[in-house]
Design a protein around this motif. Structure first.
Motif, PDB file in Angstrom:
ATOM      1  N   LEU A  84      42.582  41.575  37.501  1.00  0.00           N
ATOM      2  CA  LEU A  84      43.095  42.765  36.837  1.00  0.00           C
ATOM      3  C   LEU A  84      44.548  43.044  37.200  1.00  0.00           C
ATOM      4  CD1 LEU A  84      40.025  45.153  37.185  1.00  0.00           C
ATOM      5  CD2 LEU A  84      40.904  44.125  35.072  1.00  0.00           C
ATOM      6  N   GLY A  85      45.124  42.211  38.066  1.00  0.00           N
ATOM      7  CA  GLY A  85      46.505  42.414  38.489  1.00  0.00           C
ATOM      8  C   GLY A  85      46.694  43.591  39.403  1.00  0.00           C
ATOM      9  N   LYS A  86      45.604  44.088  40.004  1.00  0.00           N
ATOM     10  CA  LYS A  86      45.679  45.252  40.879  1.00  0.00           C
ATOM     11  C   LYS A  86      45.875  44.881  42.346  1.00  0.00           C
ATOM     12  CE  LYS A  86      42.923  48.324  37.951  1.00  0.00           C
ATOM     13  NZ  LYS A  86      41.722  49.193  37.857  1.00  0.00           N
ATOM     14  N   GLU A  87      45.692  43.618  42.662  1.00  0.00           N
ATOM     15  CA  GLU A  87      45.847  43.158  44.036  1.00  0.00           C
ATOM     16  C   GLU A  87      46.401  41.732  44.019  1.00  0.00           C
ATOM     17  OE1 GLU A  87      42.343  43.599  46.400  1.00  0.00           O
ATOM     18  OE2 GLU A  87      43.111  42.342  48.032  1.00  0.00           O
ATOM     19  N   ILE A  88      47.265  41.438  44.976  1.00  0.00           N
ATOM     20  CA  ILE A  88      47.846  40.110  45.102  1.00  0.00           C
ATOM     21  C   ILE A  88      47.166  39.393  46.264  1.00  0.00           C
ATOM     22  CG2 ILE A  88      49.967  38.788  45.509  1.00  0.00           C
ATOM     23  CD1 ILE A  88      51.496  41.301  44.531  1.00  0.00           C
ATOM     24  N   PRO A  89      46.609  38.202  46.052  1.00  0.00           N
ATOM     25  CA  PRO A  89      45.922  37.515  47.149  1.00  0.00           C
ATOM     26  C   PRO A  89      46.903  37.049  48.226  1.00  0.00           C
ATOM     27  CG  PRO A  89      46.099  36.073  45.250  1.00  0.00           C
ATOM     28  CD  PRO A  89      46.568  37.422  44.804  1.00  0.00           C
ATOM     29  N   ALA A  90      46.397  36.871  49.425  1.00  0.00           N
ATOM     30  CA  ALA A  90      47.193  36.304  50.500  1.00  0.00           C
ATOM     31  C   ALA A  90      47.526  34.852  50.161  1.00  0.00           C
ATOM     32  CB  ALA A  90      46.430  36.377  51.819  1.00  0.00           C
ATOM     33  N   ALA A  91      48.537  34.303  50.833  1.00  0.00           N
ATOM     34  CA  ALA A  91      49.006  32.948  50.530  1.00  0.00           C
ATOM     35  C   ALA A  91      47.886  31.924  50.617  1.00  0.00           C
ATOM     36  CB  ALA A  91      50.161  32.582  51.455  1.00  0.00           C
ATOM     37  N   GLU A  92      47.112  31.984  51.722  1.00  0.00           N
ATOM     38  CA  GLU A  92      46.069  30.981  51.901  1.00  0.00           C
ATOM     39  C   GLU A  92      44.955  31.122  50.864  1.00  0.00           C
ATOM     40  OE1 GLU A  92      47.042  33.249  54.037  1.00  0.00           O
ATOM     41  OE2 GLU A  92      45.365  34.281  55.011  1.00  0.00           O
ATOM     42  N   VAL A  93      44.704  32.350  50.424  1.00  0.00           N
ATOM     43  CA  VAL A  93      43.689  32.572  49.392  1.00  0.00           C
ATOM     44  C   VAL A  93      44.183  32.007  48.059  1.00  0.00           C
ATOM     45  CG1 VAL A  93      42.439  34.319  48.054  1.00  0.00           C
ATOM     46  CG2 VAL A  93      42.712  34.584  50.534  1.00  0.00           C
ATOM     47  N   SER A  94      45.457  32.248  47.738  1.00  0.00           N
ATOM     48  CA  SER A  94      46.015  31.713  46.494  1.00  0.00           C
ATOM     49  C   SER A  94      45.978  30.189  46.494  1.00  0.00           C
ATOM     50  CB  SER A  94      47.455  32.206  46.325  1.00  0.00           C
ATOM     51  OG  SER A  94      47.998  31.731  45.112  1.00  0.00           O
ATOM     52  N   GLU A  95      46.307  29.581  47.629  1.00  0.00           N
ATOM     53  CA  GLU A  95      46.256  28.120  47.734  1.00  0.00           C
ATOM     54  C   GLU A  95      44.832  27.607  47.516  1.00  0.00           C
ATOM     55  OE1 GLU A  95      47.837  27.417  51.589  1.00  0.00           O
ATOM     56  OE2 GLU A  95      49.932  27.502  50.931  1.00  0.00           O
ATOM     57  N   MET A  96      43.847  28.318  48.083  1.00  0.00           N
ATOM     58  CA  MET A  96      42.455  27.895  47.937  1.00  0.00           C
ATOM     59  C   MET A  96      41.980  28.051  46.496  1.00  0.00           C
ATOM     60  SD  MET A  96      39.146  29.085  50.212  1.00  0.00           S
ATOM     61  CE  MET A  96      40.121  28.928  51.710  1.00  0.00           C
ATOM     62  N   LEU A  97      42.365  29.175  45.860  1.00  0.00           N
ATOM     63  CA  LEU A  97      42.009  29.381  44.455  1.00  0.00           C
ATOM     64  C   LEU A  97      42.596  28.272  43.582  1.00  0.00           C
ATOM     65  CD1 LEU A  97      42.586  33.243  44.214  1.00  0.00           C
ATOM     66  CD2 LEU A  97      40.391  32.077  43.890  1.00  0.00           C
ATOM     67  N   ASP A  98      43.842  27.948  43.852  1.00  0.00           N
ATOM     68  CA  ASP A  98      44.494  26.879  43.102  1.00  0.00           C
ATOM     69  C   ASP A  98      43.745  25.564  43.258  1.00  0.00           C
ATOM     70  OD1 ASP A  98      46.554  24.589  42.756  1.00  0.00           O
ATOM     71  OD2 ASP A  98      47.655  26.323  42.007  1.00  0.00           O
ATOM     72  N   ARG A  99      43.324  25.278  44.488  1.00  0.00           N
ATOM     73  CA  ARG A  99      42.669  24.003  44.788  1.00  0.00           C
ATOM     74  C   ARG A  99      41.289  23.921  44.136  1.00  0.00           C
ATOM     75  NH1 ARG A  99      43.329  24.316  49.652  1.00  0.00           N
ATOM     76  NH2 ARG A  99      41.298  25.002  50.423  1.00  0.00           N
ATOM     77  N   VAL A 100      40.460  24.956  44.314  1.00  0.00           N
ATOM     78  CA  VAL A 100      39.089  24.872  43.801  1.00  0.00           C
ATOM     79  C   VAL A 100      39.050  24.923  42.277  1.00  0.00           C
ATOM     80  CG1 VAL A 100      38.146  25.889  45.908  1.00  0.00           C
ATOM     81  CG2 VAL A 100      38.618  27.368  43.933  1.00  0.00           C
ATOM     82  N   LEU A 101      40.096  25.539  41.667  1.00  0.00           N
ATOM     83  CA  LEU A 101      40.139  25.633  40.209  1.00  0.00           C
ATOM     84  C   LEU A 101      40.869  24.458  39.577  1.00  0.00           C
ATOM     85  CD1 LEU A 101      40.852  29.459  39.878  1.00  0.00           C
ATOM     86  CD2 LEU A 101      38.781  28.281  39.107  1.00  0.00           C
ATOM     87  N   GLY A 102      41.376  23.554  40.399  1.00  0.00           N
ATOM     88  CA  GLY A 102      42.053  22.377  39.871  1.00  0.00           C
ATOM     89  C   GLY A 102      43.308  22.706  39.100  1.00  0.00           C
ATOM     90  N   ALA A 103      44.081  23.692  39.589  1.00  0.00           N
ATOM     91  CA  ALA A 103      45.279  24.136  38.875  1.00  0.00           C
ATOM     92  C   ALA A 103      46.497  23.267  39.163  1.00  0.00           C
ATOM     93  CB  ALA A 103      45.593  25.586  39.213  1.00  0.00           C
ATOM     94  N   ASP A 104      46.351  22.324  40.070  1.00  0.00           N
ATOM     95  CA  ASP A 104      47.432  21.375  40.372  1.00  0.00           C
ATOM     96  C   ASP A 104      48.719  22.066  40.801  1.00  0.00           C
ATOM     97  OD1 ASP A 104      49.259  18.745  38.661  1.00  0.00           O
ATOM     98  OD2 ASP A 104      48.373  18.767  40.672  1.00  0.00           O
ATOM     99  N   GLY A 105      48.580  23.168  41.537  1.00  0.00           N
ATOM    100  CA  GLY A 105      49.743  23.866  42.069  1.00  0.00           C
ATOM    101  C   GLY A 105      50.315  24.940  41.179  1.00  0.00           C
ATOM    102  N   ASP A 106      49.925  24.966  39.896  1.00  0.00           N
ATOM    103  CA  ASP A 106      50.534  25.924  38.961  1.00  0.00           C
ATOM    104  C   ASP A 106      50.232  27.370  39.341  1.00  0.00           C
ATOM    105  OD1 ASP A 106      51.573  23.859  37.542  1.00  0.00           O
ATOM    106  OD2 ASP A 106      50.127  23.952  35.889  1.00  0.00           O
ATOM    107  N   LEU A 107      48.993  27.636  39.734  1.00  0.00           N
ATOM    108  CA  LEU A 107      48.606  29.004  40.067  1.00  0.00           C
ATOM    109  C   LEU A 107      49.352  29.483  41.308  1.00  0.00           C
ATOM    110  CD1 LEU A 107      46.751  31.369  39.280  1.00  0.00           C
ATOM    111  CD2 LEU A 107      45.049  30.441  40.861  1.00  0.00           C
TER     112      LEU A 107
END
Length: 280
Positions: free
Chosen positions: A51-74
């Motif tokens: 919802l854009g109401k909270e920004i994840p921490a760096a390590e959480v964003s990296e993990m989301l990117d990895r598990v979703l297969g975003a190839d670094g874009d996220l």
């Protein structure tokens, strides 16, 4: 189960991040709860990110990117979001912009965001942020161009713009970029619910010489005013007396500006000077 709340990705960088996160999750076929389990969070946190109401921490964003297969874009988007947060006033401005039934603007220095071409926007942002990488500029340009989608609604807001003559004279990006931008202004000026006027230098001193001004009106809420000065100074005005005074200032400038048809001729003349006007 209620449908997920729609999010406007053009309203802010957190909203753009949240929209991308949701699309990646849905592409993977996971619920918010299933994604949350994979990154060791509660599903409510995932909902806040989307919802854009909270920004994840760096390590959480990296993990989301990895598990979703975003190839670094996220996570690249997360990095831009962290380094380039828009002002609180500008965040609020974009929230109001998508709800407004009428937008009246005086622009002192450049074409307003809703009417910018991609090439023009890139030039503006590159010069405003010379320390930014090409990737950062690209994210900001994409977000700006996405905002113009509100002009394509079935019933778009009334957009009435007064441009200082400097806006059409300064060759941002050179003749090619500026010529295309002026052609876009001409095209948009002929659409229903869009009016564009030019305030010539010959008009002399006027009521909005301190910077740009936007008055936004709504069907069921009071007007608000957004002010822009130099070096990113912005302010959102809601006090009714102050709003009325700023509206008066806009009305004075509107009255001093050239009529829309004559303004189009001035834009065409500017295109001739750039060597890009074809009268055929």
């Amino acid at each position: 189960m209620p449908a997920p709340k729609e999010l406007d990705p053009s309203s802010s960088l957190p909203a753009l991040y949240g929209t991308k996160l949701r699309r990646l999750r849905e592409r993977a076929g996971w619920t918010q709860k299933e994604l949350a389990e994979k990154v060791y969070l509660s599903h409510s946190r995932i909902a806040q990110f989307e919802l854009g109401k909270e920004i994840p921490a760096a390590e959480v964003s990296e993990m989301l990117d990895r598990v979703l297969g975003a190839d670094g874009d996220l996570h690249d988007l997360w990095a831009h979001l962290r380094r380039l947060p828009p002002s609180d006033a500008f965040r609020k401005y974009k929230e109001y912009e998508v709800r407004a039934s009428a937008i009246h603007q005086y622009q002192a220095h450049c074409v307003p965001g809703l009417l910018q071409t991609e090439a023009y926007a890139r030039q503006i942002m590159s010069h405003a942020g010379p320390w930014c990488s090409e990737e950062e500029i690209g994210v900001m340009v994409a977000a700006r161009i996405a905002r113009s989608g509100l002009l394509k609604r079935e019933v778009p807001p009334l957009l009435w713009v007064v441009l200082d003559e400097a806006v059409i004279r300064r060759p941002v990006g050179g003749p090619s970029v500026m010529g295309a931008q002026m052609a876009h202004l001409l095209e948009m000026s002929r659409k229903p619910r869009i009016e564009i006027q030019v305030l010539p230098y010959a008009a002399g001193a006027h009521a909005t010489m301190g910077g740009s001004l936007t008055v936004m009106s709504f069907d069921n809420a009071p007007d608000v005013v957004y002010l822009e000065g130099g070096f990113g100074l912005t302010d959102m005005v809601r006090d009714r007396r102050a709003v009325a005074r700023h509206r008066h200032r806009y009305d004075l400038v509107h009255a001093m500006a050239l009529p829309p048809a004559e303004s189009r001729r001035w834009i065409e003349k500017a295109m001739e000077e750039f060597g890009t006007w074809d009268s055929n």
